[in-house]
Design an enzyme around this catalytic site. Structure first.
Site, PDB file in Angstrom:
ATOM      1  N   SER A 220      13.408  -1.733   1.015  1.00 12.79           N
ATOM      2  CA  SER A 220      12.121  -1.612   1.625  1.00 12.79           C
ATOM      3  C   SER A 220      10.491  -1.306   0.760  1.00 12.79           C
ATOM      4  O   SER A 220      11.048  -0.629   0.430  1.00 12.79           O
ATOM      5  CB  SER A 220      12.192  -0.251   3.334  1.00 12.79           C
ATOM      6  OG  SER A 220      10.743  -0.344   3.907  1.00 12.79           O
TER       7      SER A 220
ATOM      8  N   TYR B 235      13.809   7.553   6.298  1.00 15.15           N
ATOM      9  CA  TYR B 235      14.539   6.629   5.807  1.00 15.15           C
ATOM     10  C   TYR B 235      13.511   6.104   4.387  1.00 15.15           C
ATOM     11  O   TYR B 235      14.913   5.286   4.068  1.00 15.15           O
ATOM     12  CB  TYR B 235      13.458   5.735   6.946  1.00 15.15           C
ATOM     13  CG  TYR B 235      13.755   4.256   6.834  1.00 15.15           C
ATOM     14  CD1 TYR B 235      14.516   3.157   7.505  1.00 15.15           C
ATOM     15  CD2 TYR B 235      12.945   3.180   5.882  1.00 15.15           C
ATOM     16  CE1 TYR B 235      14.389   2.256   7.426  1.00 15.15           C
ATOM     17  CE2 TYR B 235      12.836   2.234   5.939  1.00 15.15           C
ATOM     18  CZ  TYR B 235      13.443   1.421   6.674  1.00 15.15           C
ATOM     19  OH  TYR B 235      14.415   0.441   6.552  1.00 15.15           O
TER      20      TYR B 235
END
Length: 266
Positions: free
Chosen positions: A146, A159
Site C-alpha cells: 500500500s 495497517y
C-alpha cells in the site's frame, strides 16, 4: 514470437480473491491462461468468482489468522492442480477491526496484534508454505502492499506498519530465494475504488485524493491486477525485490501539489 506476459500452464493462488483487487486479478490471470485458486475467508464469495471464471478455477477457504487453514489451503491447491507457480499475497484484514485502527496514541493493543497477525504473519505463513512448490517451479510471488507503507497518515497506523513490513519481507524473500529461482515483488496501490471502498469512502475525501493525483482520478481494481499479472509473468523475469507504486502518481510529488497544479499553467 511467444508472448512473455502469457500465464498459460501456470497455477496461481490469489489470496483475498473474493472481491476487489483479488477477484479482478484472478479473472485477468485466467484470461491469460493460468489456472487460478481463488482463496478467501469468504468461501461463498470465492466460489462465485471461481464459478464465473469456469473450469480452470477453484475456490479455497483461507483464514490467514490460522496456520492450519493456510496449510490446508495450499495442500488443496496442489491436490487440485499439481503445482504452484504464482502466489499473489493480496488478502488483508478488513471490517470492524480495521475501522478501529487509528493513531498510535489511542491504539488498542488487541487491534494492533490482530492486524499484524493477519496481514504480516499471515503473509509470512502463506509464503513459507508455498515456497517449496515455488522453488520446484521457479515461480513468482507478488505481494499487495500500500502507499500507506510508504507515507505517513493520521490513521491506520497498524495497517500502514504491516504494509511497510511486507515491503521489507519482499526484499528479504527475493534475496534469499532468488538463487533458487523464485522472484518476489510487490505492488503498492493508492486509493482503489473497490465496491467496498466506494461504498464507505465519502465523496469529499475522494475529491481530495483526486486533487493530489497527477492522473486526476483514483484507481480501479484492474489498475492493480495488470501490474500484478505482469510481475508474475516471464515478461518480468529480470525484476525482483521491487515495490511498484500503482497510485496515479500520488507518491511522487511535493507537498501542496493540488494548489500548485491549479496555477502552474496560468
Amino acid at each position: 514470437m511467444t508472448d512473455a506476459t502469457s500465464l498459460t500452464d501456470k497455477v496461481a493462488i490469489i489470496t483475498g480473491g473474493a472481491g476487489g483487487i483479488g477477484s479482478e486479478t484472478a479473472r485477468l490471470m485466467a484470461r491469460r491462461g493460468a489456472k487460478v485458486a481463488v482463496a478467501d475467508i469468504n468461501l461463498a464469495g470465492a466460489q462465485e468468482v471461481a464459478d464465473a471464471i469456469g473450469e480452470q478455477a477453484i475456490a479455497v477457504e483461507l483464514d490467514l489468522g490460522s496456520e492450519t487453514s493456510i496449510r490446508d489451503a495450499v495442500a488443496k491447491v496442489v491436490e487440485a492442480f499439481g503445482k504452484i507457480d504464482i502466489l499473489h499475497n493480496n488478502a488483508a484484514l478488513a471490517g470492524r477491526t480495521l475501522a478501529l485502527d487509528g493513531s498510535i496514541g489511542d491504539m488498542p493493543t488487541e487491534v494492533w496484534d490482530q492486524i499484524f497477525a493477519v496481514n504480516c504473519r499471515g503473509t509470512m505463513l502463506m509464503t513459507r508454505e508455498c515456497l517449496p512448490h515455488l522453488i520446484a517451479t521457479q515461480g513468482s510471488i507478488v505481494n499487495t502492499v500500500s502507499g500507506l507503507g510508504l507515507q505517513g497518515h493520521v490513521r491506520q497506523a497498524a495497517y500502514s506498519a504491516t504494509k511497510a513490513a511486507i515491503m521489507q519481507m519482499t526484499r528479504s524473500i527475493a534475496t534469499a530465494y532468488g538463487p533458487k529461482g523464485v522472484r518476489c515483488n510487490a505492488v503498492a496501490p493508492g486509493l482503489i475504488l473497490t465496491p467496498t471502498t466506494a461504498k464507505d469512502f465519502p465523496d469529499h475525501w475522494r475529491r481530495n485524493v483526486e486533487a493530489e493525483t497527477p492522473r486526476g482520478i483514483v484507481g480501479a481494481p484492474e489498475d492493480i491486477a495488470e501490474p500484478v499479472a505482469f510481475l508474475a509473468s516471464d515478461a518480468a523475469r529480470n525484476i525482483t525485490g521491487q515495490t511498484l507504486a500503482s497510485d496515479g502518481g500520488v507518491s511522487i510529488h511535493v507537498p501542496g501539489f493540488s494548489s500548485y497544479a491549479k496555477t502552474a499553467w496560468d
